[in-house]
Design a protein around this motif. Structure first.
Motif, short mmCIF file in Angstrom:
data_model
loop_
_atom_site.label_atom_id
_atom_site.label_comp_id
_atom_site.label_asym_id
_atom_site.label_seq_id
_atom_site.Cartn_x
_atom_site.Cartn_y
_atom_site.Cartn_z
N VAL A 60 80.00 25.54 71.73
CA VAL A 60 79.45 24.40 72.47
C VAL A 60 80.05 23.15 71.85
CG1 VAL A 60 77.37 23.15 73.12
CG2 VAL A 60 77.33 25.65 73.03
N LEU A 61 80.92 22.48 72.60
CA LEU A 61 81.63 21.31 72.10
C LEU A 61 80.78 20.06 72.14
CD1 LEU A 61 85.01 21.95 73.95
CD2 LEU A 61 84.32 22.72 71.66
N GLU A 62 79.96 19.97 73.17
CA GLU A 62 79.09 18.80 73.34
C GLU A 62 77.79 19.25 73.97
OE1 GLU A 62 80.80 15.34 75.33
OE2 GLU A 62 82.80 16.19 74.97
N CYS A 63 76.74 18.53 73.66
CA CYS A 63 75.44 18.77 74.29
C CYS A 63 74.77 17.41 74.45
CB CYS A 63 74.59 19.71 73.43
SG CYS A 63 72.95 19.98 74.13
N HIS A 64 74.42 17.09 75.68
CA HIS A 64 73.81 15.79 75.98
C HIS A 64 72.45 15.99 76.63
CE1 HIS A 64 77.71 13.74 75.39
NE2 HIS A 64 78.20 14.86 75.89
N LEU A 65 71.45 15.28 76.13
CA LEU A 65 70.15 15.20 76.80
C LEU A 65 70.36 14.27 77.99
CD1 LEU A 65 67.07 15.73 76.81
CD2 LEU A 65 66.84 13.72 75.34
N ILE A 66 70.00 14.73 79.18
CA ILE A 66 70.27 13.95 80.38
C ILE A 66 69.01 13.74 81.21
CG2 ILE A 66 72.70 14.65 80.53
CD1 ILE A 66 71.87 16.70 82.69
N SER A 67 69.09 12.84 82.15
CA SER A 67 67.98 12.65 83.10
C SER A 67 68.36 13.38 84.39
CB SER A 67 67.76 11.17 83.37
OG SER A 67 68.91 10.61 83.97
N GLY A 68 67.38 13.64 85.20
CA GLY A 68 67.65 14.30 86.47
C GLY A 68 67.01 15.67 86.53
N GLU A 69 67.55 16.53 87.39
CA GLU A 69 66.98 17.84 87.63
C GLU A 69 67.04 18.74 86.40
OE1 GLU A 69 67.75 21.71 90.52
OE2 GLU A 69 68.72 19.81 90.98
N PHE A 70 68.13 18.63 85.64
CA PHE A 70 68.30 19.44 84.43
C PHE A 70 68.03 18.59 83.19
CE2 PHE A 70 70.35 21.92 87.62
CZ PHE A 70 70.14 23.24 87.23
N ASP A 71 67.82 19.25 82.07
CA ASP A 71 67.48 18.55 80.84
C ASP A 71 68.69 18.25 79.96
OD1 ASP A 71 64.65 18.64 81.35
OD2 ASP A 71 64.74 20.77 80.86
N TYR A 72 69.67 19.16 79.97
CA TYR A 72 70.84 19.02 79.10
C TYR A 72 72.11 19.33 79.87
CZ TYR A 72 67.71 18.94 75.08
OH TYR A 72 66.73 18.61 74.18
N LEU A 73 73.21 18.74 79.42
CA LEU A 73 74.54 19.06 79.91
C LEU A 73 75.37 19.48 78.70
CD1 LEU A 73 76.58 19.11 82.26
CD2 LEU A 73 77.19 16.77 81.62
#
Length: 152
Positions: free
Chosen positions: A92-105
């Protein structure tokens, strides 16, 4: 941070291995003044490290995958368990907490689809706080990150 610092950062983003002599020449400072500014930028946390950018395909990582991840809940324990597990996965190169339907990208690089499937089945899907994953296979990279845009 002034225009000289911005120019130094811009040059270093493109070539972190540049000699101090070349850097100072490109930004119009003496070597000692340039060195002093670089050390201050490092001390202030604007430069966190230096690294070589590798060609993903040349080192055998043929595919790049983006994963939208949804957790079972937003409880602190679930978030902490997920983030701790992800931090232990070098694929896993990057992990971002995001807004929207999903929690992480997440962004993952793998040798091939079989390699990704193994990661997916054996490691990602075993994280207890995972509720749903949506895998997006990158067909090609149009533009890769090469540094932040700085007004020079």
């Amino acid at each position: 941070m002034d225009k000289l610092d911005t120019r130094i950062l811009s040059v270093l983003q493109k070539d972190g291995a540049i000699s101090m002599a070349k850097l100072s020449d490109q930004v119009g400072l003496s070597i000692s003044a340039c060195h002093r500014r670089v050390k201050l930028l490092e001390a202030d946390g604007m430069i966190t490290n230096y690294a070589a950018r590798l060609n993903r395909k040349a080192i055998g990582l043929e595919i790049q995958v983006f994963i939208e991840a949804k957790l079972v809940s937003q409880r602190r324990e679930d978030i902490q368990a997920f983030e701790a597990a992800i931090k232990q996965m070098p694929e896993v190169l990057e992990c971002h907490l995001i807004s929207g339907e999903f929690d992480y990208l997440l962004r993952v690089a793998a040798k091939n689809t079989e390699d990704y499937e193994k990661l997916y089945r054996e490691r990602l899907s075993s994280i207890p706080s995972f509720a749903q994953m949506k895998t997006l296979l990158s067909l090609s990279t149009v533009k890769e990150f090469r540094g932040f845009h700085l007004d020079v």
